[in-house]
Design an enzyme around this catalytic site. Structure first.
Site, short mmCIF file in Angstrom:
data_model
loop_
_atom_site.label_atom_id
_atom_site.label_comp_id
_atom_site.label_asym_id
_atom_site.label_seq_id
_atom_site.Cartn_x
_atom_site.Cartn_y
_atom_site.Cartn_z
CG ASP A 1 20.77 66.66 30.44
OD1 ASP A 1 20.76 65.42 30.58
OD2 ASP A 1 20.73 67.45 31.40
CB ILE A 2 20.33 61.44 27.83
CG1 ILE A 2 19.40 60.34 27.29
CG2 ILE A 2 20.94 61.09 29.18
CD1 ILE A 2 20.12 59.13 26.77
CG ASN B 1 28.50 51.23 37.51
OD1 ASN B 1 27.88 50.36 38.12
ND2 ASN B 1 28.67 52.45 38.00
N GLY C 1 29.23 60.30 34.85
CA GLY C 1 28.74 60.53 33.50
C GLY C 1 27.23 60.42 33.37
CB VAL C 2 25.16 58.83 30.67
CG1 VAL C 2 23.72 58.39 30.50
CG2 VAL C 2 25.59 59.69 29.50
CG ASP C 3 25.22 54.81 35.97
OD1 ASP C 3 23.98 54.69 36.08
OD2 ASP C 3 26.02 54.06 36.54
CB SER D 1 31.45 52.43 25.36
OG SER D 1 30.96 51.32 26.07
CB ILE E 1 34.29 57.53 32.11
CG1 ILE E 1 35.49 57.45 33.02
CG2 ILE E 1 33.29 56.41 32.35
CD1 ILE E 1 35.18 57.80 34.46
CE1 TYR E 2 32.96 52.51 32.36
CE2 TYR E 2 31.65 51.07 30.99
CZ TYR E 2 32.01 51.52 32.23
OH TYR E 2 31.44 50.99 33.36
#
Length: 170
Positions: free
Chosen positions: A9-10, A23, A31-33, A121, A124-125
């Protein structure tokens, strides 16, 4: 610069800077964001809003990077970068590589020695994981930053780590 691959986990990485796959709005997301904004607390969003009100009124362009506080995260800074959305009909890999190069440049300018990167990316990208790893390792492997001594690619899930290890082994 040492490049390490870790599963995890970052938001729990004890490093100088954590890279956020943001984004363009810089105002949080999924997500990560979303995880970085939730775990880091309101100080990150406050600085992101200030960036939107000043330098990035139209949002952070894809491939660019900008730093804020890390809030409650175990890091000093969050470096926000906007990855490209995967396209089967348009090669956007240069923009993806820019995310890593520009984030590393910002980290170096900040004086960060250790930087944790997500696989930009690849969530979800929709960027294919194997190619996302190849792009990341290509940029990080060619980089010669003045201050950064470790670039840590933090991979979500054991299968993603296995793919990354396979790509790195060649």
């Amino acid at each position: 610069m040492e490049i390490t691959l870790v599963e995890g986990d970052i938001t729990t990485q004890r490093v100088d800077a954590i890279v956020n796959a943001a984004n363009s709005s810089l105002l949080g997301g999924g997500g990560v964001d979303g995880a970085i904004h939730r775990r880091g607390g309101p100080a990150i969003l406050e600085e992101c809003r200030a960036l939107r009100a000043s330098r990035y009124g139209k949002g952070l362009p894809t491939g660019q990077a900008v730093a804020t506080t890390a809030g409650k995260l175990p890091a000093r800074w969050v470096i926000h970068t906007v990855g490209p959305v995967w396209s089967a009909t348009e090669d956007r890999s240069a923009l993806l590589r820019d995310c890593y190069a520009n984030s590393l440049r910002v980290a170096d300018e900040l004086g960060a020695a250790t930087v944790a990167f997500p696989l930009v990316s690849a969530g979800i990208y929709g960027w294919p994981v194997e190619d996302a790893v190849r792009q990341a390792l290509g940029v990080l492997g060619a980089a010669t930053p003045a201050r950064v001594t470790e670039a840590r690619l933090v991979l979500f899930g054991a299968e993603t780590l296995r793919v990354a290890e396979r790509v790195r082994a060649g």
